[in-house]
Motif scaffolding. Structure first.
Motif, PDB file in Angstrom:
ATOM      1  N   ILE A 114       0.873  -1.190   0.000  1.00 45.33           N
ATOM      2  CA  ILE A 114       0.000   0.000   0.000  1.00 45.33           C
ATOM      3  C   ILE A 114       0.906   1.235   0.000  1.00 45.33           C
ATOM      4  N   ARG A 115       0.639   2.176  -0.912  1.00 47.71           N
ATOM      5  CA  ARG A 115       1.455   3.402  -0.980  1.00 47.71           C
ATOM      6  C   ARG A 115       0.549   4.632  -0.992  1.00 47.71           C
ATOM      7  N   ALA A 116       0.909   5.631  -0.195  1.00 52.40           N
ATOM      8  CA  ALA A 116       0.180   6.901  -0.210  1.00 52.40           C
ATOM      9  C   ALA A 116       0.424   7.589  -1.541  1.00 52.40           C
ATOM     10  N   GLY A 117      -0.639   8.131  -2.165  1.00 55.88           N
ATOM     11  CA  GLY A 117      -0.496   8.827  -3.443  1.00 55.88           C
ATOM     12  C   GLY A 117      -0.678  10.319  -3.250  1.00 55.88           C
ATOM     13  N   ALA A 118      -1.589  10.893  -4.032  1.00 53.62           N
ATOM     14  CA  ALA A 118      -1.843  12.337  -3.937  1.00 53.62           C
ATOM     15  C   ALA A 118      -2.565  12.648  -2.639  1.00 53.62           C
ATOM     16  N   GLY A 119      -2.117  13.707  -1.949  1.00 55.85           N
ATOM     17  CA  GLY A 119      -2.837  14.120  -0.738  1.00 55.85           C
ATOM     18  C   GLY A 119      -1.977  14.259   0.502  1.00 55.85           C
ATOM     19  N   ALA A 123      -3.265  11.366   2.703  1.00 52.76           N
ATOM     20  CA  ALA A 123      -3.132  10.113   1.948  1.00 52.76           C
ATOM     21  C   ALA A 123      -2.429   9.062   2.810  1.00 52.76           C
ATOM     22  N   ALA A 124      -1.422   9.495   3.575  1.00 53.69           N
ATOM     23  CA  ALA A 124      -0.685   8.571   4.452  1.00 53.69           C
ATOM     24  C   ALA A 124      -1.590   8.046   5.569  1.00 53.69           C
ATOM     25  N   LEU A 125      -2.458   8.900   6.107  1.00 54.45           N
ATOM     26  CA  LEU A 125      -3.414   8.468   7.142  1.00 54.45           C
ATOM     27  C   LEU A 125      -4.396   7.449   6.567  1.00 54.45           C
ATOM     28  N   PHE A 126      -4.851   7.711   5.330  1.00 52.21           N
ATOM     29  CA  PHE A 126      -5.795   6.787   4.692  1.00 52.21           C
ATOM     30  C   PHE A 126      -5.116   5.448   4.382  1.00 52.21           C
ATOM     31  N   ALA A 127      -3.842   5.503   3.980  1.00 51.61           N
ATOM     32  CA  ALA A 127      -3.088   4.263   3.710  1.00 51.61           C
ATOM     33  C   ALA A 127      -3.048   3.392   4.967  1.00 51.61           C
ATOM     34  N   MET A 158       0.950   6.217   7.154  1.00 51.78           N
ATOM     35  CA  MET A 158       1.969   5.360   6.537  1.00 51.78           C
ATOM     36  C   MET A 158       2.197   5.823   5.098  1.00 51.78           C
ATOM     37  N   LYS A 159       3.451   6.197   4.813  1.00 55.38           N
ATOM     38  CA  LYS A 159       3.766   6.538   3.416  1.00 55.38           C
ATOM     39  C   LYS A 159       3.682   5.271   2.569  1.00 55.38           C
ATOM     40  N   SER A 160       4.110   4.154   3.169  1.00 55.05           N
ATOM     41  CA  SER A 160       3.986   2.863   2.483  1.00 55.05           C
ATOM     42  C   SER A 160       4.026   1.743   3.516  1.00 55.05           C
ATOM     43  N   VAL A 161       3.415   0.625   3.172  1.00 58.06           N
ATOM     44  CA  VAL A 161       3.469  -0.560   4.042  1.00 58.06           C
ATOM     45  C   VAL A 161       3.341  -1.789   3.142  1.00 58.06           C
ATOM     46  N   THR A 162       4.173  -2.778   3.420  1.00 59.99           N
ATOM     47  CA  THR A 162       4.139  -4.041   2.674  1.00 59.99           C
ATOM     48  C   THR A 162       3.973  -5.165   3.681  1.00 59.99           C
ATOM     49  N   PHE A 163       3.009  -6.054   3.411  1.00 60.33           N
ATOM     50  CA  PHE A 163       2.753  -7.135   4.366  1.00 60.33           C
ATOM     51  C   PHE A 163       2.301  -8.385   3.624  1.00 60.33           C
ATOM     52  N   ILE A 200      -4.576   6.484  -2.675  1.00 61.05           N
ATOM     53  CA  ILE A 200      -3.500   5.545  -2.346  1.00 61.05           C
ATOM     54  C   ILE A 200      -3.521   4.453  -3.425  1.00 61.05           C
ATOM     55  N   THR A 201      -2.399   3.763  -3.577  1.00 60.28           N
ATOM     56  CA  THR A 201      -2.386   2.630  -4.515  1.00 60.28           C
ATOM     57  C   THR A 201      -2.186   1.347  -3.729  1.00 60.28           C
ATOM     58  N   VAL A 202      -2.881   0.303  -4.170  1.00 65.32           N
ATOM     59  CA  VAL A 202      -2.740  -1.023  -3.569  1.00 65.32           C
ATOM     60  C   VAL A 202      -2.258  -1.975  -4.665  1.00 65.32           C
ATOM     61  N   ALA A 203      -1.160  -2.677  -4.385  1.00 61.83           N
ATOM     62  CA  ALA A 203      -0.667  -3.714  -5.299  1.00 61.83           C
ATOM     63  C   ALA A 203      -0.741  -5.050  -4.574  1.00 61.83           C
ATOM     64  N   VAL A 204      -1.441  -6.006  -5.172  1.00 61.23           N
ATOM     65  CA  VAL A 204      -1.566  -7.349  -4.573  1.00 61.23           C
ATOM     66  C   VAL A 204      -0.787  -8.318  -5.456  1.00 61.23           C
ATOM     67  N   MET A 205       0.245  -8.917  -4.879  1.00 64.02           N
ATOM     68  CA  MET A 205       1.127  -9.790  -5.663  1.00 64.02           C
ATOM     69  C   MET A 205       1.126 -11.206  -5.095  1.00 64.02           C
ATOM     70  N   PRO A 206       1.009 -12.234  -5.963  1.00 59.48           N
ATOM     71  CA  PRO A 206       1.094 -13.608  -5.444  1.00 59.48           C
ATOM     72  C   PRO A 206       2.498 -13.879  -4.932  1.00 59.48           C
ATOM     73  N   GLU A 207       2.591 -14.522  -3.784  1.00 56.75           N
ATOM     74  CA  GLU A 207       3.916 -14.822  -3.221  1.00 56.75           C
ATOM     75  C   GLU A 207       4.660 -15.769  -4.161  1.00 56.75           C
TER      76      GLU A 207
END
Length: 357
Positions: A114-119, A123-127, A158-163, A200-207
Protein backbone atom coordinates in the motif's frame (compact mmCIF):
# COMPACT_ATOMS: atom_id res chain seq x y z
CA UNK A 1 -18.62 -29.51 -21.90
CA UNK A 2 -20.09 -32.89 -20.96
CA UNK A 3 -17.25 -34.81 -22.65
CA UNK A 4 -14.83 -32.84 -20.49
CA UNK A 5 -16.91 -33.56 -17.38
CA UNK A 6 -16.91 -37.29 -18.13
CA UNK A 7 -13.10 -37.18 -18.52
CA UNK A 8 -12.79 -35.38 -15.17
CA UNK A 9 -15.04 -37.97 -13.51
CA UNK A 10 -12.78 -40.78 -14.82
CA UNK A 11 -9.69 -38.87 -13.64
CA UNK A 12 -11.24 -38.39 -10.19
CA UNK A 13 -11.87 -42.13 -9.84
CA UNK A 14 -8.27 -42.81 -10.90
CA UNK A 15 -7.07 -40.37 -8.23
CA UNK A 16 -9.11 -42.07 -5.51
CA UNK A 17 -7.62 -45.40 -6.57
CA UNK A 18 -4.04 -44.01 -6.58
CA UNK A 19 -4.50 -42.41 -3.15
CA UNK A 20 -5.55 -45.77 -1.69
CA UNK A 21 -2.27 -47.39 -2.78
CA UNK A 22 0.02 -48.01 0.25
CA UNK A 23 3.23 -46.72 -1.42
CA UNK A 24 1.69 -43.27 -2.16
CA UNK A 25 1.65 -42.28 1.51
CA UNK A 26 5.42 -42.95 1.63
CA UNK A 27 6.07 -40.35 -1.07
CA UNK A 28 5.06 -36.97 0.47
CA UNK A 29 5.60 -34.95 -2.75
CA UNK A 30 3.41 -37.27 -4.85
CA UNK A 31 0.84 -37.55 -2.05
CA UNK A 32 0.52 -33.74 -1.77
CA UNK A 33 0.22 -33.39 -5.55
CA UNK A 34 -2.53 -36.02 -5.76
CA UNK A 35 -4.40 -34.54 -2.77
CA UNK A 36 -4.26 -31.08 -4.37
CA UNK A 37 -5.67 -32.44 -7.65
CA UNK A 38 -8.38 -34.33 -5.77
CA UNK A 39 -9.30 -31.18 -3.81
CA UNK A 40 -9.55 -29.15 -7.06
CA UNK A 41 -11.74 -31.76 -8.78
CA UNK A 42 -14.08 -32.54 -5.86
CA UNK A 43 -16.51 -29.56 -6.31
CA UNK A 44 -16.74 -30.20 -10.08
CA UNK A 45 -17.31 -33.95 -9.64
CA UNK A 46 -19.92 -33.44 -6.88
CA UNK A 47 -21.85 -30.92 -8.99
CA UNK A 48 -21.68 -33.19 -12.07
CA UNK A 49 -22.88 -36.25 -10.11
CA UNK A 50 -25.81 -34.22 -8.77
CA UNK A 51 -26.53 -33.01 -12.34
CA UNK A 52 -26.64 -36.60 -13.62
CA UNK A 53 -28.91 -37.61 -10.72
CA UNK A 54 -31.31 -34.75 -11.51
CA UNK A 55 -31.40 -35.75 -15.20
CA UNK A 56 -32.24 -39.30 -14.11
CA UNK A 57 -34.97 -37.95 -11.81
CA UNK A 58 -36.50 -36.08 -14.77
CA UNK A 59 -36.58 -39.28 -16.85
CA UNK A 60 -38.10 -41.26 -13.97
CA UNK A 61 -40.75 -38.59 -13.29
CA UNK A 62 -41.77 -38.43 -16.96
CA UNK A 63 -42.05 -42.23 -17.13
CA UNK A 64 -44.15 -42.25 -13.95
CA UNK A 65 -46.50 -39.60 -15.37
CA UNK A 66 -47.06 -41.71 -18.49
CA UNK A 67 -48.03 -44.89 -16.66
CA UNK A 68 -49.49 -43.62 -13.36
CA UNK A 69 -53.21 -42.91 -13.02
CA UNK A 70 -53.33 -42.16 -9.27
CA UNK A 71 -53.73 -38.38 -8.95
CA UNK A 72 -51.71 -38.10 -5.75
CA UNK A 73 -48.75 -39.98 -7.28
CA UNK A 74 -49.00 -37.84 -10.41
CA UNK A 75 -48.81 -34.65 -8.30
CA UNK A 76 -45.70 -35.95 -6.54
CA UNK A 77 -44.13 -36.85 -9.89
CA UNK A 78 -44.90 -33.35 -11.28
CA UNK A 79 -43.36 -31.75 -8.19
CA UNK A 80 -40.23 -33.90 -8.52
CA UNK A 81 -40.06 -33.08 -12.25
CA UNK A 82 -40.27 -29.30 -11.70
CA UNK A 83 -37.72 -29.35 -8.85
CA UNK A 84 -35.26 -31.43 -10.90
CA UNK A 85 -35.63 -29.22 -13.99
CA UNK A 86 -34.96 -26.07 -11.94
CA UNK A 87 -31.93 -27.69 -10.27
CA UNK A 88 -30.54 -28.86 -13.66
CA UNK A 89 -30.57 -25.23 -14.87
CA UNK A 90 -28.76 -24.06 -11.72
CA UNK A 91 -26.18 -26.85 -11.99
CA UNK A 92 -25.47 -26.11 -15.66
CA UNK A 93 -24.56 -22.54 -14.69
CA UNK A 94 -22.48 -23.77 -11.73
CA UNK A 95 -20.61 -26.27 -13.89
CA UNK A 96 -19.78 -23.65 -16.53
CA UNK A 97 -18.25 -21.47 -13.79
CA UNK A 98 -16.38 -24.42 -12.22
CA UNK A 99 -14.90 -25.27 -15.62
CA UNK A 100 -13.58 -21.75 -16.26
CA UNK A 101 -9.76 -21.73 -16.55
CA UNK A 102 -8.30 -21.25 -13.09
CA UNK A 103 -5.68 -18.61 -12.35
CA UNK A 104 -2.58 -20.66 -11.44
CA UNK A 105 -1.79 -18.14 -8.68
CA UNK A 106 -5.19 -18.37 -6.95
CA UNK A 107 -4.03 -20.71 -4.18
CA UNK A 108 -0.93 -18.65 -3.34
CA UNK A 109 -0.36 -16.40 -0.36
CA UNK A 110 -0.14 -12.70 -1.19
CA UNK A 111 2.14 -9.79 -0.55
CA UNK A 112 0.21 -6.52 -0.42
CA UNK A 113 1.90 -3.17 -0.94
CA UNK A 114 0.00 0.00 0.00
CA UNK A 115 1.46 3.40 -0.98
CA UNK A 116 0.18 6.90 -0.21
CA UNK A 117 -0.50 8.83 -3.44
CA UNK A 118 -1.84 12.34 -3.94
CA UNK A 119 -2.84 14.12 -0.74
CA UNK A 120 0.25 14.31 1.50
CA UNK A 121 -0.40 13.53 5.19
CA UNK A 122 -4.07 12.79 4.53
CA UNK A 123 -3.13 10.11 1.95
CA UNK A 124 -0.69 8.57 4.45
CA UNK A 125 -3.41 8.47 7.14
CA UNK A 126 -5.80 6.79 4.69
CA UNK A 127 -3.09 4.26 3.71
CA UNK A 128 -2.80 3.30 7.40
CA UNK A 129 -6.60 2.93 7.64
CA UNK A 130 -6.77 0.69 4.55
CA UNK A 131 -3.92 -1.39 5.99
CA UNK A 132 -5.97 -1.87 9.19
CA UNK A 133 -9.05 -2.70 7.07
CA UNK A 134 -7.13 -5.56 5.44
CA UNK A 135 -5.81 -6.78 8.80
CA UNK A 136 -9.39 -6.99 10.13
CA UNK A 137 -10.50 -8.78 6.97
CA UNK A 138 -7.60 -11.25 7.25
CA UNK A 139 -8.56 -11.91 10.87
CA UNK A 140 -12.14 -12.73 9.80
CA UNK A 141 -10.71 -15.30 7.33
CA UNK A 142 -8.26 -16.74 9.89
CA UNK A 143 -5.32 -15.73 7.70
CA UNK A 144 -1.88 -15.09 9.14
CA UNK A 145 -0.46 -11.58 8.67
CA UNK A 146 3.18 -10.56 8.67
CA UNK A 147 4.55 -7.04 8.12
CA UNK A 148 7.53 -6.85 5.77
CA UNK A 149 8.21 -3.14 5.30
CA UNK A 150 6.69 0.02 6.76
CA UNK A 151 7.44 3.73 6.33
CA UNK A 152 5.39 5.48 9.00
CA UNK A 153 4.71 9.18 9.49
CA UNK A 154 4.76 10.85 12.89
CA UNK A 155 0.99 11.40 13.00
CA UNK A 156 -0.13 7.78 12.67
CA UNK A 157 -0.04 7.58 8.88
CA UNK A 158 1.97 5.36 6.54
CA UNK A 159 3.77 6.54 3.42
CA UNK A 160 3.99 2.86 2.48
CA UNK A 161 3.47 -0.56 4.04
CA UNK A 162 4.14 -4.04 2.67
CA UNK A 163 2.75 -7.13 4.37
CA UNK A 164 2.06 -10.80 3.69
CA UNK A 165 -1.29 -12.54 4.03
CA UNK A 166 -1.02 -16.33 4.33
CA UNK A 167 -4.16 -18.43 3.97
CA UNK A 168 -6.15 -20.74 1.73
CA UNK A 169 -6.86 -19.04 -1.61
CA UNK A 170 -5.64 -15.62 -0.44
CA UNK A 171 -4.73 -14.45 -3.96
CA UNK A 172 -8.04 -15.62 -5.47
CA UNK A 173 -9.80 -13.16 -3.16
CA UNK A 174 -7.33 -10.31 -2.66
CA UNK A 175 -6.37 -9.83 -6.34
CA UNK A 176 -9.49 -7.69 -6.82
CA UNK A 177 -8.05 -5.06 -4.43
CA UNK A 178 -5.25 -3.99 -6.80
CA UNK A 179 -5.60 -0.42 -8.06
CA UNK A 180 -6.13 3.16 -6.91
CA UNK A 181 -8.36 3.72 -3.85
CA UNK A 182 -9.70 7.25 -3.45
CA UNK A 183 -10.92 8.92 -0.24
CA UNK A 184 -13.18 11.97 0.01
CA UNK A 185 -13.48 13.60 3.43
CA UNK A 186 -12.61 16.64 5.54
CA UNK A 187 -9.06 16.03 6.84
CA UNK A 188 -8.36 16.57 10.54
CA UNK A 189 -5.74 19.12 9.48
CA UNK A 190 -8.32 21.15 7.49
CA UNK A 191 -9.66 24.10 9.47
CA UNK A 192 -12.09 25.38 6.82
CA UNK A 193 -14.17 22.21 6.70
CA UNK A 194 -13.55 21.62 2.98
CA UNK A 195 -13.73 18.10 1.55
CA UNK A 196 -10.42 16.90 0.14
CA UNK A 197 -9.78 14.03 -2.27
CA UNK A 198 -6.70 11.87 -1.67
CA UNK A 199 -5.52 8.62 -3.22
CA UNK A 200 -3.50 5.54 -2.35
CA UNK A 201 -2.39 2.63 -4.51
CA UNK A 202 -2.74 -1.02 -3.57
CA UNK A 203 -0.67 -3.71 -5.30
CA UNK A 204 -1.57 -7.35 -4.57
CA UNK A 205 1.13 -9.79 -5.66
CA UNK A 206 1.09 -13.61 -5.44
CA UNK A 207 3.92 -14.82 -3.22
CA UNK A 208 6.70 -16.24 -5.39
CA UNK A 209 8.51 -19.36 -4.30
CA UNK A 210 12.08 -20.23 -5.24
CA UNK A 211 10.82 -22.51 -8.02
CA UNK A 212 8.93 -19.55 -9.57
CA UNK A 213 11.90 -17.18 -9.81
CA UNK A 214 15.60 -17.94 -10.13
CA UNK A 215 17.80 -15.11 -8.77
CA UNK A 216 21.44 -15.06 -9.89
CA UNK A 217 23.85 -14.12 -7.07
CA UNK A 218 25.83 -11.85 -9.40
CA UNK A 219 22.68 -9.76 -10.03
CA UNK A 220 22.33 -8.87 -6.32
CA UNK A 221 24.10 -6.29 -4.18
CA UNK A 222 23.57 -6.78 -0.44
CA UNK A 223 24.19 -3.94 2.02
CA UNK A 224 23.74 -4.20 5.78
CA UNK A 225 23.20 -1.22 8.04
CA UNK A 226 21.61 -0.16 11.29
CA UNK A 227 17.86 -0.04 11.44
CA UNK A 228 16.31 3.39 11.78
CA UNK A 229 13.20 4.50 13.65
CA UNK A 230 11.58 3.17 16.79
CA UNK A 231 12.67 -0.43 17.04
CA UNK A 232 13.32 -0.90 20.73
CA UNK A 233 16.42 -2.43 22.22
CA UNK A 234 19.10 -3.97 19.97
CA UNK A 235 17.27 -3.21 16.69
CA UNK A 236 19.05 0.14 16.43
CA UNK A 237 22.36 -0.97 17.94
CA UNK A 238 23.37 -3.73 15.48
CA UNK A 239 23.75 -3.94 11.70
CA UNK A 240 20.49 -5.88 11.40
CA UNK A 241 18.82 -4.01 8.52
CA UNK A 242 19.34 -5.38 5.02
CA UNK A 243 19.11 -3.60 1.68
CA UNK A 244 19.00 -5.67 -1.50
CA UNK A 245 19.56 -4.12 -4.92
CA UNK A 246 18.60 -6.17 -7.96
CA UNK A 247 20.97 -4.71 -10.56
CA UNK A 248 19.14 -5.73 -13.81
CA UNK A 249 15.81 -4.18 -12.77
CA UNK A 250 16.95 -1.54 -10.25
CA UNK A 251 14.49 -2.91 -7.64
CA UNK A 252 15.63 -2.01 -4.11
CA UNK A 253 14.28 -3.85 -1.06
CA UNK A 254 14.93 -2.59 2.46
CA UNK A 255 14.08 -4.85 5.39
CA UNK A 256 14.47 -3.89 9.06
CA UNK A 257 11.40 -5.26 10.85
CA UNK A 258 13.27 -8.14 12.55
CA UNK A 259 16.07 -8.00 15.14
CA UNK A 260 18.13 -10.59 13.25
CA UNK A 261 20.03 -9.79 10.05
CA UNK A 262 19.35 -13.36 8.83
CA UNK A 263 15.58 -12.91 9.26
CA UNK A 264 15.62 -9.51 7.54
CA UNK A 265 17.65 -10.98 4.67
CA UNK A 266 15.15 -13.86 4.27
CA UNK A 267 12.25 -11.37 4.22
CA UNK A 268 14.03 -9.14 1.71
CA UNK A 269 14.68 -12.07 -0.65
CA UNK A 270 11.04 -13.24 -0.34
CA UNK A 271 9.86 -9.75 -1.26
CA UNK A 272 12.35 -9.45 -4.14
CA UNK A 273 11.27 -12.83 -5.56
CA UNK A 274 7.63 -11.73 -5.41
CA UNK A 275 8.37 -8.39 -7.11
CA UNK A 276 10.32 -10.08 -9.91
CA UNK A 277 7.53 -12.65 -10.36
CA UNK A 278 4.98 -9.82 -10.39
CA UNK A 279 7.04 -8.03 -13.07
CA UNK A 280 6.78 -11.13 -15.26
CA UNK A 281 3.03 -11.35 -14.57
CA UNK A 282 2.56 -7.69 -15.56
CA UNK A 283 4.43 -8.30 -18.84
CA UNK A 284 2.15 -11.26 -19.54
CA UNK A 285 -0.90 -9.08 -18.76
CA UNK A 286 0.34 -6.42 -21.20
CA UNK A 287 0.88 -9.06 -23.88
CA UNK A 288 -2.71 -10.27 -23.39
CA UNK A 289 -4.41 -6.89 -23.46
CA UNK A 290 -7.74 -8.34 -24.57
CA UNK A 291 -7.83 -10.77 -21.66
CA UNK A 292 -7.00 -7.94 -19.29
CA UNK A 293 -9.94 -5.88 -20.54
CA UNK A 294 -12.32 -8.74 -19.76
CA UNK A 295 -11.08 -9.04 -16.18
CA UNK A 296 -12.45 -7.00 -13.32
CA UNK A 297 -9.45 -4.87 -12.47
CA UNK A 298 -6.94 -7.58 -11.65
CA UNK A 299 -4.19 -6.14 -13.79
CA UNK A 300 -3.95 -2.38 -14.13
CA UNK A 301 -2.53 -0.73 -11.01
CA UNK A 302 -3.30 2.76 -12.30
CA UNK A 303 -7.04 2.02 -12.54
CA UNK A 304 -9.20 3.93 -10.06
CA UNK A 305 -11.20 1.09 -8.56
CA UNK A 306 -12.95 2.45 -5.49
CA UNK A 307 -14.06 5.66 -3.74
CA UNK A 308 -14.63 5.96 0.02
CA UNK A 309 -16.86 8.98 0.64
CA UNK A 310 -16.93 9.76 4.38
CA UNK A 311 -19.49 12.64 4.48
CA UNK A 312 -22.09 10.38 2.78
CA UNK A 313 -20.93 7.15 4.45
CA UNK A 314 -20.69 5.35 1.12
CA UNK A 315 -18.21 3.20 -0.77
CA UNK A 316 -18.41 2.86 -4.56
CA UNK A 317 -16.61 0.24 -6.61
CA UNK A 318 -16.34 1.81 -10.07
CA UNK A 319 -15.54 -1.40 -11.96
CA UNK A 320 -18.89 -3.02 -11.17
CA UNK A 321 -21.01 0.07 -10.35
CA UNK A 322 -21.62 -1.12 -6.80
CA UNK A 323 -22.41 1.42 -4.07
CA UNK A 324 -22.80 0.42 -0.42
CA UNK A 325 -23.83 2.71 2.43
CA UNK A 326 -21.89 0.99 5.19
CA UNK A 327 -18.55 2.77 5.19
CA UNK A 328 -17.90 2.17 8.92
CA UNK A 329 -18.30 -1.60 8.56
CA UNK A 330 -16.16 -1.69 5.41
CA UNK A 331 -13.34 0.28 7.06
CA UNK A 332 -13.54 -2.29 9.86
CA UNK A 333 -12.79 -5.12 7.41
CA UNK A 334 -16.26 -6.06 6.17
CA UNK A 335 -15.32 -6.14 2.45
CA UNK A 336 -16.62 -9.61 1.54
CA UNK A 337 -19.72 -8.27 -0.24
CA UNK A 338 -17.55 -6.14 -2.56
CA UNK A 339 -15.17 -9.03 -3.26
CA UNK A 340 -18.05 -11.45 -3.97
CA UNK A 341 -19.56 -8.95 -6.42
CA UNK A 342 -16.17 -8.56 -8.17
CA UNK A 343 -15.78 -12.35 -8.44
CA UNK A 344 -19.33 -12.69 -9.88
CA UNK A 345 -18.70 -9.90 -12.42
CA UNK A 346 -15.36 -11.42 -13.41
CA UNK A 347 -16.94 -14.85 -13.91
CA UNK A 348 -19.79 -13.35 -15.94
CA UNK A 349 -17.31 -11.54 -18.21
CA UNK A 350 -15.29 -14.71 -18.74
CA UNK A 351 -18.43 -16.77 -19.45
CA UNK A 352 -19.60 -14.18 -21.99
CA UNK A 353 -16.17 -14.28 -23.66
CA UNK A 354 -16.24 -18.08 -23.67
CA UNK A 355 -19.71 -18.08 -25.28
CA UNK A 356 -18.44 -15.71 -28.00
CA UNK A 357 -15.77 -18.24 -28.90
Amino acid sequence: MFDKLEDLLIRFEELMSELSEPDVANDPVRFRKLMKEQSDLTPIVNAYKEYKQCKQNIEDSLALLEEESDEEMRELAKEELNDSKARVEELEKELKILLLPKDPNDDKNVIVEIRAGAGGDEAALFAAEIYRMYLHYAESRNWKTEIMEADETGIGGMKSVTFMLSGQGAYSVMKYESGVHRVQRVPETESGGRIHTSTITVAVMPEAEEVDVQIDDKDIRIDVCRASGAGGQCVNTTDSAVRLTHIPTGIVIYSQTEKSQIQNKAKAFALLRTKLYDLEQQKAHDAEAELRKSQVGTGDRSEKIRTYNFPQGRVTDHRINLTLYKLDKIMNGDIQEIIDACIAADQAAKLAKMNEN
